[in-house]
Design an enzyme around this catalytic site. Sequence first.
Site, PDB file in Angstrom:
ATOM      1  CG  ASP A  98     -15.065  10.024 -46.218  1.00  0.00           C
ATOM      2  OD1 ASP A  98     -14.352   9.269 -47.094  1.00  0.00           O
ATOM      3  OD2 ASP A  98     -15.918   9.662 -45.736  1.00  0.00           O
ATOM      4  CG  ASN A 364     -16.475  19.782 -43.309  1.00  0.00           C
ATOM      5  OD1 ASN A 364     -17.506  19.782 -42.446  1.00  0.00           O
ATOM      6  ND2 ASN A 364     -15.674  18.995 -43.327  1.00  0.00           N
ATOM      7  CD  GLU A 365     -15.752  16.720 -40.093  1.00  0.00           C
ATOM      8  OE1 GLU A 365     -16.718  16.201 -39.248  1.00  0.00           O
ATOM      9  OE2 GLU A 365     -15.014  15.848 -40.532  1.00  0.00           O
ATOM     10  CE1 TYR A 420     -21.847  11.347 -39.612  1.00  0.00           C
ATOM     11  CE2 TYR A 420     -19.977  12.497 -39.049  1.00  0.00           C
ATOM     12  CZ  TYR A 420     -21.045  12.128 -40.154  1.00  0.00           C
ATOM     13  OH  TYR A 420     -21.061  12.877 -41.307  1.00  0.00           O
ATOM     14  CD  GLU A 456     -20.667  16.276 -42.080  1.00  0.00           C
ATOM     15  OE1 GLU A 456     -20.115  15.097 -41.975  1.00  0.00           O
ATOM     16  OE2 GLU A 456     -19.710  16.926 -42.978  1.00  0.00           O
ATOM     17  CE  LYS A 520     -21.111   8.344 -42.144  1.00  0.00           C
ATOM     18  NZ  LYS A 520     -19.890   7.631 -42.759  1.00  0.00           N
TER      19      LYS A 520
END
Length: 549
Positions: A98, A364-365, A420, A456, A520
Amino acid sequence: MAGSGSEVRVPRGWAGERIVLRFASVTHGAKAFVDSTLVAEHQGGYTPFEADITDHVTAGSTFRLTVAVNNELIQATIPPGSVAEDASGRRTQTYMHDFYNYAGIHRSIALYTTPAVHVEDATVVAGFDGDGTTGTVDYAVLVAGEGADIHPVRVRVLDDSGTEVGTAEGISGTVAIPDVVRWQPGKGYLYRLVVEVLAHDADPGTGAEAGGPAVVDSYTQTFGVRTVEVRGTDFLINGEPFYFTGFGMHEDHGTIGKGHSGAHMVNDFSLLEWIGANSFRTSHYPYSEEVMDYADRHGIVVIDETPAVGLNADFAGFFGTGAKKTYGPDFVNGETAAAHRQVVEELIARDKNHPSVVIWSIANEPQSSEEGARGYFEPLAALARELDPTRPVGFVNVMFDGPDKDTITDLFDVIMLNRYYGWYVNTGDLVAAEAALEAELRAWDAKLGKPIIMTEYGADTLAGFHSLYDQPWSEEYQADLLDMFHRVFDRVDAMAGEHVWNFADFATSNGIMRVDGNKKGAFTRDRRPKAAAFALRRRWTQNKTTSQA
């Protein structure tokens, strides 16, 4: 693939020297040509590569430097992607991360010289003895060039004033520093290790007062004396608990994209100081070397991350790429693993001597609950520890793979979570979000008993949009969501840090999920503060329990 070329003059005083061409990074693939000769080829957009071009250039003359750049992402690259071609021949790039897939030569190119026998590499591991007053500097030097092994090596340690505080001989050894000054968060004290390759018949013990031995090559490496340790749920720097405050950040500016600019860098670090941040994560790729040097000198703590983002088929719907299995021949396969191994090796090789770096984040993720995840990540975690046994190793866990599903977090030293609640789930309902967040954090603590860093958390926010209600996208909602997370953090003893997503708004690929990028940021893309920035400043500058002096 695109290419560009320019004329470069080699200074005439460089005759007889070894001439090296160095690229700080080229995104993502590069081929470099001196005139018509291919001298370097590299895949990976965020780490340096170089070539010895001595035999291809002449001191006092010019040569044409041409660089062919390819920004295609496929399953064999890190980060991965895919390129499709339709019946008309039109090619389309898709990827599952993203942020915008910038391309080009976005960091510096250098032409430099060394002697034929030269220092190729230096590794420094520094700490202190039991009472903490004497520093210990373990060093290892690689000297390259024909006959390198017959040249004596001497090392000298200098403090920040240039005073010599320790010496040693040989390509490896230990230097003691009496009355050592520690590198610590907020106080980036740096020493210098001066490595000198001497003439083959020199006596390395001869001092300057006797004329000194002839020095063939000299190389200086800065370092800081500090320790990092995970003990239970505490993250320790110099034996003292440290709590991370700061951001995930992107190298992204409206005027220069990912290109490095010293002025932009200083401005960003000034904003970090203003808001009270003590750390950041290089999400989701290694940052420029200038940024790492600045963090060293100013005592900013860094979680250093590879470009391994997008290793997750669960994101297929979000990015419109079609569903698929993550670990298998069609996506994350053996070629991906080889590229991933390369980026781990290159990141640690580049940043191993930075005292600011306290954690290696190798991904990451990624998908961490699917069959195949453990087999993929276990060797990578072992590789990172083999390359650097002195720092904790982690990866950043995705929200889909909580403690009841995740299969790999036990392989790592810290728990790093992107969550989130109140945004992608429990949207607009901060009461439900607070309960769900606290329940999950306590479940992680019960399962693994390791430090938890929230790497995050946040909400997209349109600057200037205000509301009296808990309305997503408003500045008030962003601040309220962050406050909710902070209340939970303060109730969970295992928490070791908080990194808001994101420092500033940033560009993403085009699509209906993002309007003019990701919003964000606590700051806008041009670095104007939103209401959340002032809320964070109040917390991070007034609540002394969330930072280490």
